[in-house]
Design an enzyme around this catalytic site. Structure first.
Site, PDB file in Angstrom:
ATOM      1  N   VAL A  22       0.847  -1.179   0.000  1.00 45.61           N
ATOM      2  CA  VAL A  22       0.000   0.000   0.000  1.00 45.61           C
ATOM      3  C   VAL A  22       0.886   1.234   0.000  1.00 45.61           C
ATOM      4  O   VAL A  22       1.855   1.316   0.760  1.00 45.61           O
ATOM      5  CB  VAL A  22      -0.933   0.025   1.230  1.00 45.61           C
ATOM      6  N   LYS A  37      -3.518   0.274  -3.294  1.00 45.20           N
ATOM      7  CA  LYS A  37      -3.078  -1.079  -2.991  1.00 45.20           C
ATOM      8  C   LYS A  37      -2.704  -1.752  -4.301  1.00 45.20           C
ATOM      9  O   LYS A  37      -3.525  -1.848  -5.218  1.00 45.20           O
ATOM     10  CB  LYS A  37      -4.178  -1.859  -2.279  1.00 45.20           C
ATOM     11  N   ASP A 130     -12.671 -11.904   7.124  1.00 44.64           N
ATOM     12  CA  ASP A 130     -11.371 -11.719   7.775  1.00 44.64           C
ATOM     13  C   ASP A 130     -11.467 -10.570   8.770  1.00 44.64           C
ATOM     14  O   ASP A 130     -10.567  -9.753   8.904  1.00 44.64           O
ATOM     15  CB  ASP A 130     -10.276 -11.437   6.745  1.00 44.64           C
TER      16      ASP A 130
END
Length: 285
Positions: A22, A37, A130
């Site tokens: 990033v 990103k 996640d």
């Protein structure tokens, strides 16, 4: 410094993971600061597919508690990239490392915003899968504004993409729901479980299932019950309703967990009670 797409001027490298890095950049035409990103290794088709999932996931959902998606495409060298709003602040992990645990009202405020973001995701068929303190950015003067980030592991329920290969599970062991460990597909209840784990950690300063070996942690999720949260809370933080809600969110059977809308309703009620109690204490002489 990483190569970046045309139209942006790089300011600094920000972070780097196994799949992507990033960078902080400025959009030349508007002067807006952004995070870009960029996939590092374009030879792995699975990595490219995973970033594509992130792009599609964020583009489907608009919510004040989700990082704003701005653009995506491929670099001149073929590397996929995604452009997001630049966030000033810290992660929930940073807060927990500094304070160990947080007070109940702050906990509920943070959890409410995460739950709101998840409700928006689930409505669009997106499961984050996640969810963990590292993926909860906190902005604002008091670090009380949530921005849910990193949809690299998100599963789009209706697109047929399956990025679980050869039994390998994507996710962090301490926050993986039992059904995922057993090989079932992620569902919205997978995120509810992870948020329950986060609530437990914010209230007590410890994770309910932990250890040095990943396999041991996974077994704990399936076979063990967490220690009573009430016994782990600091005296100023003890709250029976919060303990019960967290326990129901962490049930082993996903069908026995509340859905995210019920979680939101419970958290709103709990917040009103906590604020009312604070007012009562303030006016007690």
């Amino acid at each position: 410094m990483a190569d970046i797409p045309d139209g942006y001027e790089i300011q600094s490298d920000f972070g780097e993971g196994s799949i992507a890095k990033v960078v902080k950049a400025v959009e030349k035409t508007t002067g807006q600061e952004v995070a870009i990103k960029i996939l590092k290794d374009i030879t792995d088709s699975e990595d490219i597919a995973r970033l594509q999932v992130e792009m599609e996931s964020i583009s489907r959902v608009r919510h004040p508690n989700i990082v704003s998606f701005l653009n995506y495409g491929n670099n001149f060298n073929g590397s996929p990239y995604i452009v997001m709003e630049w966030l000033e602040g810290c992660t929930l992990r940073d807060i927990l490392e500094e304070k160990q645990y947080v007070d109940s009202l702050y906990l509920v405020d943070i959890s409410l915003q995460i739950a709101g973001a998840l409700a928006a995701c689930h409505k669009k068929g997106v499961v984050h899968r996640d969810l963990k303190p590292e993926n909860v950015m906190l902005t604002g003067d008091n670090y009380n504004q949530v921005k849910l980030i990193d949809f690299g592991m998100a599963k789009l329920l209706y697109d047929g993409i399956n990025l679980t290969v050869d039994g390998h599970l994507f996710g962090t062991p301490q926050y993986l729901a039992p059904e995922r460990i057993l090989g079932d597909a992620p569902t919205p209840q997978t995120d509810v479980y992870a948020l329950g784990i986060i609530n437990y950690e914010m209230a007590s300063g410890i994770r309910p299932f932990d250890g040095e070996k990943s396999q041991s942690i996974l077994v704990q999720h399936i076979e063990e019950q967490p220690k009573s949260l009430l016994n782990l809370m600091g005296k100023e933080n003890i709250n029976f309703d919060l303990s019960i809600l967290t326990k129901t969110m962490m049930r082993k059977n996903p069908n026995q967990r509340p859905d995210i809308n019920k979680v939101l309703k419970s958290l709103r009620t709990l917040r009103k009670t906590l604020i009312s109690n604070q007012i009562s204490k303030t006016h007690t002489f």
